[in-house]
Design a protein around this motif. Structure first.
Motif, mmCIF file in Angstrom:
data_model
loop_
_atom_site.group_PDB
_atom_site.id
_atom_site.type_symbol
_atom_site.label_atom_id
_atom_site.label_comp_id
_atom_site.label_asym_id
_atom_site.label_seq_id
_atom_site.Cartn_x
_atom_site.Cartn_y
_atom_site.Cartn_z
ATOM 1 N N ASN A 82 6.357 5.225 5.562
ATOM 2 C CA ASN A 82 5.359 6.280 6.220
ATOM 3 C C ASN A 82 4.249 5.717 6.778
ATOM 4 O OD1 ASN A 82 6.648 8.519 5.265
ATOM 5 N ND2 ASN A 82 6.118 8.596 3.265
ATOM 6 N N ALA A 83 3.591 6.310 7.775
ATOM 7 C CA ALA A 83 2.582 5.787 8.580
ATOM 8 C C ALA A 83 1.192 5.660 7.495
ATOM 9 C CB ALA A 83 2.156 6.765 9.795
ATOM 10 N N THR A 84 1.089 6.466 6.648
ATOM 11 C CA THR A 84 -0.053 6.273 5.442
ATOM 12 C C THR A 84 0.188 5.094 4.561
ATOM 13 O OG1 THR A 84 1.042 7.929 4.279
ATOM 14 C CG2 THR A 84 -0.669 8.728 5.910
ATOM 15 N N ASP A 85 1.635 4.789 4.372
ATOM 16 C CA ASP A 85 1.671 3.572 3.458
ATOM 17 C C ASP A 85 1.512 2.219 4.146
ATOM 18 O OD1 ASP A 85 2.472 5.515 1.787
ATOM 19 O OD2 ASP A 85 4.384 5.248 2.051
ATOM 20 N N LEU A 86 1.151 1.153 3.473
ATOM 21 C CA LEU A 86 1.166 -0.294 3.779
ATOM 22 C C LEU A 86 2.594 -0.906 3.696
ATOM 23 C CD1 LEU A 86 -2.111 -1.306 1.698
ATOM 24 C CD2 LEU A 86 -1.793 -0.825 4.240
ATOM 25 N N CYS A 87 2.819 -1.771 4.664
ATOM 26 C CA CYS A 87 4.062 -2.459 4.728
ATOM 27 C C CYS A 87 4.154 -3.262 3.133
ATOM 28 C CB CYS A 87 4.308 -3.349 5.843
ATOM 29 S SG CYS A 87 4.293 -2.544 7.374
ATOM 30 N N PRO A 88 5.385 -3.148 2.439
ATOM 31 C CA PRO A 88 5.621 -4.006 1.382
ATOM 32 C C PRO A 88 5.496 -5.490 1.703
ATOM 33 C CG PRO A 88 7.214 -2.147 1.423
ATOM 34 C CD PRO A 88 6.465 -2.215 2.723
ATOM 35 N N LEU A 89 5.099 -6.368 0.857
ATOM 36 C CA LEU A 89 4.930 -7.642 1.087
ATOM 37 C C LEU A 89 6.436 -8.234 1.011
ATOM 38 C CD1 LEU A 89 1.822 -8.778 -0.674
ATOM 39 C CD2 LEU A 89 2.268 -8.356 1.840
ATOM 40 N N THR A 90 7.260 -7.996 0.267
ATOM 41 C CA THR A 90 8.517 -8.321 0.079
ATOM 42 C C THR A 90 9.642 -7.282 -0.026
ATOM 43 O OG1 THR A 90 8.367 -8.720 -2.303
ATOM 44 C CG2 THR A 90 7.956 -10.648 -0.953
ATOM 45 N N LEU A 91 10.800 -7.546 0.371
ATOM 46 C CA LEU A 91 12.035 -6.578 0.280
ATOM 47 C C LEU A 91 13.184 -7.397 -0.404
ATOM 48 C CD1 LEU A 91 12.224 -4.881 3.762
ATOM 49 C CD2 LEU A 91 10.883 -4.065 1.391
ATOM 50 N N GLN A 92 13.988 -6.684 -1.100
ATOM 51 C CA GLN A 92 15.241 -7.417 -1.610
ATOM 52 C C GLN A 92 16.394 -7.247 -0.792
ATOM 53 O OE1 GLN A 92 15.337 -9.401 -4.310
ATOM 54 N NE2 GLN A 92 13.140 -9.263 -4.425
ATOM 55 N N GLY A 93 17.179 -8.115 -0.274
ATOM 56 C CA GLY A 93 18.129 -8.169 0.256
ATOM 57 C C GLY A 93 19.351 -8.637 -0.414
#
Length: 142
Positions: A82-93
């Motif tokens: 969402n535009a109001t959220d910050l990008c998560p620093l990490t994701l699980q792949g």
């Protein structure tokens, strides 16, 4: 005249009766050695066949565009939130099909002003984020 056994007939010698625990599976190696080798082979191949997970790191916050914020990660893909959220620093792949291929729509749910479309891709899950007013496509390429 019926068949009669000789008087000194005792029957088969117990050592000549085949039994899997007492005989060799193949000449030279006992059956227990083959069982041990089969278990060892299974233990070696088990970790190879299980899906592995790793961490995907944020490389760049590309900023908001419309209702979505675009985030570039170390796997070379751009994920959206969402535009109001910050990008998560990490994701699980995960390596389930390496995340590539044709995906088929499983479900969708609203998330703020956007809609998240969940797809089944080679047994794994991938998602697309669309504006809340859009309809999720039945199939998507990942």
């Amino acid at each position: 005249m019926p068949f009669r056994r000789p008087r000194n007939y005792i029957g088969a010698h117990p050592a000549s009766i085949w039994h899997p625990a007492t005989t060799d599976a193949l000449p030279g190696l006992p059956a227990t050695t083959y069982k041990t080798l089969a278990i060892a082979l299974f233990a070696i191949l088990l970790p190879v066949s299980t899906p592995q997970a790793w961490t995907i790191n944020l490389q760049q916050d590309m900023g908001p565009r419309g209702l979505m914020r675009h985030c570039k990660y170390s796997d070379g893909r751009i994920h959206t939130v969402n535009a109001t959220d910050l990008c998560p620093l990490t994701l699980q792949g995960s390596d389930s099909g390496m995340g590539r291929g044709k995906g088929f729509l499983k479900s969708d749910y609203p998330d703020g002003m956007t809609k998240v479309c969940v797809y089944d891709v080679l047994g794994g899950k991938n998602t697309l984020r669309l504006p809340a007013t859009d309809i999720c496509p039945l199939g998507a390429d990942f």
